[in-house]
Write an enzyme that holds these catalytic residues in place. Structure first.
Site, PDB file in Angstrom:
ATOM      1  N   GLY A  45       0.841  -1.196   0.000  1.00 32.34           N
ATOM      2  CA  GLY A  45       0.000   0.000   0.000  1.00 32.34           C
ATOM      3  C   GLY A  45       0.872   1.239   0.000  1.00 32.34           C
ATOM      4  N   GLN A  50       2.950  10.089   1.684  1.00 31.73           N
ATOM      5  CA  GLN A  50       4.265   9.424   1.710  1.00 31.73           C
ATOM      6  C   GLN A  50       5.148   9.834   0.530  1.00 31.73           C
ATOM      7  OE1 GLN A  50       2.433   5.308   2.406  1.00 31.73           O
ATOM      8  NE2 GLN A  50       4.341   5.155   3.566  1.00 31.73           N
ATOM      9  N   CYS A  94       6.028  -0.073   7.597  1.00 34.50           N
ATOM     10  CA  CYS A  94       5.648   1.104   6.813  1.00 34.50           C
ATOM     11  C   CYS A  94       6.848   1.518   5.975  1.00 34.50           C
ATOM     12  CB  CYS A  94       5.237   2.245   7.748  1.00 34.50           C
ATOM     13  SG  CYS A  94       4.716   3.736   6.872  1.00 34.50           S
ATOM     14  N   HIS A 136      -4.387   1.149   7.625  1.00 35.26           N
ATOM     15  CA  HIS A 136      -3.049   1.759   7.734  1.00 35.26           C
ATOM     16  C   HIS A 136      -2.929   2.937   6.755  1.00 35.26           C
ATOM     17  CE1 HIS A 136       1.546   1.248   7.933  1.00 35.26           C
ATOM     18  NE2 HIS A 136       1.387   1.973   6.838  1.00 35.26           N
ATOM     19  N   GLU A 137      -3.427   2.743   5.527  1.00 37.98           N
ATOM     20  CA  GLU A 137      -3.321   3.810   4.514  1.00 37.98           C
ATOM     21  C   GLU A 137      -4.225   5.003   4.846  1.00 37.98           C
ATOM     22  OE1 GLU A 137      -0.854   3.455   2.879  1.00 37.98           O
ATOM     23  OE2 GLU A 137      -0.618   1.287   2.954  1.00 37.98           O
TER      24      GLU A 137
HETATM   25  O1  GNR Z   1       4.129  -2.485   2.543  1.00 37.28           O
HETATM   26  C1  GNR Z   1       3.526  -2.372   3.610  1.00 37.28           C
HETATM   27  N1  GNR Z   1       3.279  -3.472   4.363  1.00 37.28           N
HETATM   28  C2  GNR Z   1       2.403  -3.476   5.442  1.00 37.28           C
HETATM   29  C3  GNR Z   1       2.437  -4.578   6.294  1.00 37.28           C
HETATM   30  C4  GNR Z   1       1.583  -4.641   7.359  1.00 37.28           C
HETATM   31  C5  GNR Z   1       0.689  -3.627   7.582  1.00 37.28           C
HETATM   32  C6  GNR Z   1       0.646  -2.525   6.766  1.00 37.28           C
HETATM   33  C7  GNR Z   1       1.505  -2.451   5.688  1.00 37.28           C
HETATM   34  S1  GNR Z   1       1.444  -1.084   4.635  1.00 37.28           S
HETATM   35  C8  GNR Z   1       3.095  -1.038   4.066  1.00 37.28           C
HETATM   36  C9  GNR Z   1       3.279   0.027   3.010  1.00 37.28           C
HETATM   37  C10 GNR Z   1       3.047   1.391   3.630  1.00 37.28           C
HETATM   38  O2  GNR Z   1       3.800   1.933   4.369  1.00 37.28           O
HETATM   39  N2  GNR Z   1       1.909   1.955   3.356  1.00 37.28           N
HETATM   40  O3  GNR Z   1       1.589   3.137   3.913  1.00 37.28           O
HETATM   41 NI    NI Z   2       2.705   3.245   5.776  1.00 33.10          NI
END
Ligand code: GNR
Ligand code: NI
Length: 172
Positions: A45, A50, A94, A136-137
């Site tokens: 994601g 970002q 992240c 998370h996003e």
């Molecule tokens: O690549 C990503 N892996 C992930 C793993 C567990 C929970 C959330 C993520 S999102 C992250 C990419 C990212 O930072 N997106 O904002």
């Molecule tokens: Ni992230």
């Protein structure tokens, strides 16, 4: 075109992003660049802040089976309409906090509404890794990082490591 991913701490990662009023070609290009940047990282994601854009735009693709068809999703103005009481714990990372992982508890299922790249309203219920990732996003769009769920001491430890990493990156 690949974009540069901002590393925490950065003031742009703490801002509440602006709703997208109309989906311009420029924003569609940004979404494509974000997908390219995400796949290249690799990540599952990526949120616009970002890459330094304070618009409510996220991209994700949580298909992880080797050889399975990819499912790139582009979401403008994503909103969580409902969340399950049941929670799940996931070891989150992240791209703005490289090589740091910690367990975060979130609703196991979320119903999300968003505008797709053509401006059509979409609504879907996500679970598993998709649910974790989309939450998370969307947090990123509200200036929130997964480390904000951790105890202050652990958060501070990670932030200090990132400050050191950024100093080293600036010297290299
Ligand atoms: O690549 C990503 N892996 C992930 C793993 C567990 C929970 C959330 C993520 S999102 C992250 C990419 C990212 O930072 N997106 O904002
Ligand atoms: Ni992230």
């Amino acid at each position: 075109m690949k974009r540069k991913i901002l590393i925490h701490p950065d003031p742009r990662l703490k801002k509440v992003c602006e709703p997208v009023a109309d989906i311009s070609d420029e924003l569609r290009r940004l979404a494509d660049d974000m997908l390219e940047t995400m796949y290249d990282a690799p990540g599952i994601g990526l949120a616009a802040p970002q890459v330094g854009h304070l618009d409510r735009l996220i991209v994700l693709d949580c298909v992880k089976e080797e050889g399975a068809a990819p499912r790139p999703l582009v979401m403008f103005n994503p909103e969580i309409k409902a969340a399950s009481d049941e929670v799940s714990v996931y070891d989150e990372g992240c791209l703005s906090i490289p090589d740091q992982y910690a367990e975060v508890t979130r609703p196991r299922e979320v119903e999300v509404e968003w505008l797709d790249r053509d401006g059509n309203l979409q609504r879907e219920t996500f679970d598993g890794l998709w649910a974790t990732c989309v939450q998370h996003e969307i947090d990123h769009l509200n200036g929130k990082l997964f480390i904000d769920y951790l105890k202050p001491l652990k958060r501070q430890m990670i932030t200090r490591k990132m400050q050191k990493l950024k100093r080293e990156m600036a010297r290299a």
